[in-house]
Motif scaffolding. Structure first.
Motif, PDB file in Angstrom:
ATOM      1  N   ALA A 283     -14.774  -5.656   4.222  1.00 50.37           N
ATOM      2  CA  ALA A 283     -14.089  -5.109   4.270  1.00 50.37           C
ATOM      3  C   ALA A 283     -13.082  -5.228   3.029  1.00 50.37           C
ATOM      4  O   ALA A 283     -12.841  -6.541   2.544  1.00 50.37           O
ATOM      5  N   ASP A 284     -12.682  -4.307   2.169  1.00 56.17           N
ATOM      6  CA  ASP A 284     -12.236  -4.379   0.775  1.00 56.17           C
ATOM      7  C   ASP A 284     -10.768  -3.906   0.841  1.00 56.17           C
ATOM      8  O   ASP A 284      -9.902  -4.397   0.265  1.00 56.17           O
TER       9      ASP A 284
ATOM     10  N   ALA B 110      -0.670  -6.070   4.213  1.00 52.15           N
ATOM     11  CA  ALA B 110      -1.724  -5.284   3.355  1.00 52.15           C
ATOM     12  C   ALA B 110      -2.648  -6.125   2.251  1.00 52.15           C
ATOM     13  O   ALA B 110      -1.877  -6.948   1.718  1.00 52.15           O
ATOM     14  N   MET B 111      -3.577  -6.272   2.545  1.00 47.57           N
ATOM     15  CA  MET B 111      -4.688  -7.263   1.792  1.00 47.57           C
ATOM     16  C   MET B 111      -5.726  -6.105   1.000  1.00 47.57           C
ATOM     17  O   MET B 111      -6.027  -5.308   1.577  1.00 47.57           O
ATOM     18  N   THR B 112      -5.905  -6.414  -0.184  1.00 50.09           N
ATOM     19  CA  THR B 112      -6.847  -5.477  -1.198  1.00 50.09           C
ATOM     20  C   THR B 112      -7.895  -6.425  -1.667  1.00 50.09           C
ATOM     21  O   THR B 112      -7.234  -7.417  -2.588  1.00 50.09           O
ATOM     22  N   ARG B 113      -8.932  -6.561  -1.632  1.00 52.66           N
ATOM     23  CA  ARG B 113      -9.902  -7.293  -2.371  1.00 52.66           C
ATOM     24  C   ARG B 113     -10.045  -6.931  -3.828  1.00 52.66           C
ATOM     25  O   ARG B 113     -10.361  -5.731  -3.942  1.00 52.66           O
ATOM     26  N   ILE B 114      -9.954  -7.730  -4.684  1.00 54.36           N
ATOM     27  CA  ILE B 114     -10.155  -7.409  -6.240  1.00 54.36           C
ATOM     28  C   ILE B 114     -11.412  -7.943  -6.740  1.00 54.36           C
ATOM     29  O   ILE B 114     -11.923  -6.769  -7.482  1.00 54.36           O
ATOM     30  N   GLY B 115     -11.867  -8.837  -6.360  1.00 53.82           N
ATOM     31  CA  GLY B 115     -13.306  -9.359  -6.823  1.00 53.82           C
ATOM     32  C   GLY B 115     -13.379 -10.793  -6.917  1.00 53.82           C
ATOM     33  O   GLY B 115     -12.570 -11.412  -6.083  1.00 53.82           O
TER      34      GLY B 115
ATOM     35  N   VAL C 188      -1.875  -9.255  -1.815  1.00 53.92           N
ATOM     36  CA  VAL C 188      -1.405  -9.363  -0.625  1.00 53.92           C
ATOM     37  C   VAL C 188      -0.099  -8.992  -0.619  1.00 53.92           C
ATOM     38  O   VAL C 188       0.857  -9.280  -1.467  1.00 53.92           O
ATOM     39  N   THR C 189       0.690  -7.924   0.226  1.00 55.70           N
ATOM     40  CA  THR C 189       1.897  -7.441   0.071  1.00 55.70           C
ATOM     41  C   THR C 189       2.198  -7.342   1.585  1.00 55.70           C
ATOM     42  O   THR C 189       1.227  -7.212   2.544  1.00 55.70           O
TER      43      THR C 189
ATOM     44  N   ILE D  52       1.413 -10.405  -4.022  1.00 53.48           N
ATOM     45  CA  ILE D  52       0.874 -11.937  -4.409  1.00 53.48           C
ATOM     46  C   ILE D  52      -0.474 -11.972  -4.246  1.00 53.48           C
ATOM     47  O   ILE D  52      -1.133 -11.436  -3.783  1.00 53.48           O
ATOM     48  N   ARG D  53      -0.782 -12.702  -5.499  1.00 51.67           N
ATOM     49  CA  ARG D  53      -2.469 -12.704  -5.601  1.00 51.67           C
ATOM     50  C   ARG D  53      -2.984 -13.951  -5.190  1.00 51.67           C
ATOM     51  O   ARG D  53      -2.274 -15.052  -5.391  1.00 51.67           O
TER      52      ARG D  53
END
Length: 553
Positions: A150-151, A171-176, A194-195, A204-205
């Motif tokens: 999941a991204d 909410a988490m978003t995959r960056i790479g 992450v927010t 937050i990275r």
């Protein structure tokens, strides 16, 4: 200023809960601010019998001018293997006395016990609505979704770090992927942004290893970089060397203000950063007009205070809290000392009016806090009553508590004050805290005399757009229900004061009650659950705010 800085603890204690790690875990972290060591964090998850125990502990030291202020927070969360909450405990130490809280989850709701300086407070709150994940259950869910590739990951999580149990959206978003330095080695890391609703929408990275264990968290804020880096215990707990954070956050306006402590009328233009989404209060002597998405005009007029519309006191403005502990013996003793027989809230015709009581209490606090310094973290009113020490925060807290002890609704204000000279910087606005009281200043009262030319007109002092009559503003006295929409800026008209009850600004750090060289950014009833988190909305301002002085009189 301290409430804003302490909000960072809530901000940074949170990311460690987002480990995708389903087995027992323990790791130390060093906390860095602008490359300098400011503290440490310790995280662990252990299975004991049929329960999973998650623990987080963080200690920070911040330098404010010549003084170092230490703050500590910890959390322990016990849940069943199935993810049902059992007991959570938190500790927050911002001054001499820690605040300890215990949350017991049962079918009837949540039993909350708080203890500070030997005083206990208990309350029962209803069960939290909706579905949510406990810390260890959230870790398992993140691990599962990560393995599925999941991204985007969205969760509803149970959070107790703010002092009041709440369900927060994450909410988490995959960056790479990226190679980073950890414990002297270069290692590959998966990068996520992450927010959450617990961090004011700030991003937050986070960097995690192939087992989902957090290696690093970082955020750019206050014009500086805050980092949490994996380390061994010896490195993590070594001596801190914090940078000075207050002088660097002073805001230099485009021109100096002459005689700021005598200023009665002012008009400021605030240029706001793109990620600032909160509204500004319209209360006390302050009117606000939005010019566009990032520009707001702030007008103050001590001769035309704002008559409130929906900004009325609530029960929270009279209630005791862990910080405004006005029922404590030290605060009650000061009330009697400050007001004498007039401390009694009866119907004695010779007693002082509330307006005169408020100004007498303000003057008393100004004189009583004799040791005015920056070394205190964030003390409760009872502690200030015992030590007579602190800066603007301690003045504001003690005055707000004394006002409530005298049965006068009160709240604290976080904002800016113009100073000629502070920490080696000249002619700048510094972050500040003062008090507002709900009063009806009668003719001849001490406060009414300060407002010597009060007008009964109903027009705005600041420019406004007559074609736009909608209101974005705050719908309660202490916090907005919704932030203003950047695509729909709205400017309500507020009538000027004409003798009715309203919020009155009182600054106990000054010789006189107030002046027009203040800018209100937020107000708070100082109740559990919002002591520091309501400051998260202001974090984008730090290092990104610009002020122009348009009028001064």
């Amino acid at each position: 200023m301290k409430r804003i800085l302490l909000a960072l603890i809530v901000l940074f204690l949170f990311p460690a809960l987002l480990r995708a790690e389903s087995t027992d875990f323990e790791r130390w972290y060093v906390v860095m601010l602008q490359g300098q060591r400011v503290g440490h964090m310790h995280s662990s998850t252990h299975t004991v019998d049929q329960n999973v125990i998650t623990r987080e502990q963080m200690a920070l030291t911040l330098r404010r001018g010549p003084s170092a202020v230490s703050v500590e927070q910890s959390m322990s969360f016990i849940e069943t293997l199935e993810g049902r909450p059992v007991i959570a405990e938190t500790m927050l130490r911002t001054a001499q006395q820690p605040l300890n809280s215990r949350y017991t989850f049962n079918d009837d709701g949540i039993s909350i016990e708080r203890e500070m300086a030997g005083r206990s407070m208990r309350e029962q709150v209803p069960p939290l609505a909706g579905e949510y994940l406990t810390p260890a259950a959230a870790q398992r869910r993140i691990e599962q979704l990560d393995k599925q590739g999941a991204d985007q990951i969205q969760l509803a999580m149970l959070d107790v770090s703010t002092g009041q149990p709440a369900v927060i959206a994450v909410a988490m978003t995959r960056i790479g992927q990226e190679n980073i330095e950890v414990l002297g080695k270069t290692v590959p890391a998966e990068v996520w942004d992450v927010t959450s609703t617990a961090t004011g929408g700030l991003t937050i990275r986070q960097y995690v290893d192939d087992r989902g264990q957090m290696l690093r968290s970082t955020i750019a804020i206050m014009g500086m970089t805050l980092d949490i880096l994996a380390a061994d215990e010896a490195v993590a707990t070594s001596a801190a060397n914090p940078p000075e954070v207050v002088a660097s956050l002073l805001v230099q306006p485009d021109q100096p203000i002459s005689n700021p402590r005598q200023l009665r009328r002012s008009l400021f233009k605030l240029l706001l950063p793109d990620d600032f989404n909160a509204d500004l209060p319209r209360a006390g002597y302050q009117r606000v007009t939005w010019a566009d998405d990032h520009t707001v005009l702030v007008a103050l007029d001590l001769d035309q205070p704002v008559a409130p519309t929906d900004d009325q006191p609530t029960p929270d403005n009279l209630a005791a809290s862990s910080v405004l502990d006005y029922q404590s013996e030290p605060v009650q003793a000061l009330l009697a000392k400050a007001l004498g027989d007039d401390a009694k809230t009866g119907s004695d015709p010779v007693s002082l009016s509330n307006a005169d009581k408020a100004e007498r209490l303000r003057t008393f606090v100004h004189q009583y806090v004799a040791s005015k310094n920056l070394s205190v973290g964030f003390a409760a009113a009872s502690e200030v009553a015992r030590t007579a020490e602190g800066d603007c925060t301690e003045h504001a807290v003690l005055l707000a508590a004394l006002l409530r002890a005298a049965n006068i609704p009160s709240r604290t204000v976080t904002g800016l004050i113009y100073v000629d000279d502070f920490l080696g910087r000249q002619n700048a606005f510094g972050y500040h805290m003062w008090t507002q009281a709900w009063l009806t200043p009668a003719p001849g009262s001490e406060i009414s005399n300060v407002e010597s030319r009060m007008s009964n007109s109903d027009h705005e002092s600041a420019p406004h757009n007559d074609s736009d009559s909608h209101s974005p503003g705050k719908t309660t006295s202490d916090a907005p229900e919704n932030k203003h929409s950047k695509s729909e800026i709205r400017n309500p008209k507020f009538p000027s004061g004409g003798g009715g009850a309203r919020w009155v600004d009182l600054d106990a750090t000054l010789d006189d009650p107030f002046d027009a060289a203040h800018i209100t950014l937020a107000v708070s009833a100082m109740q559990e659950g919002s002591l520091f988190t309501d400051m998260l909305d202001l974090l984008p301002l730090l290092g990104g705010l610009k002020i122009e002085v348009l009028e001064q009189n």
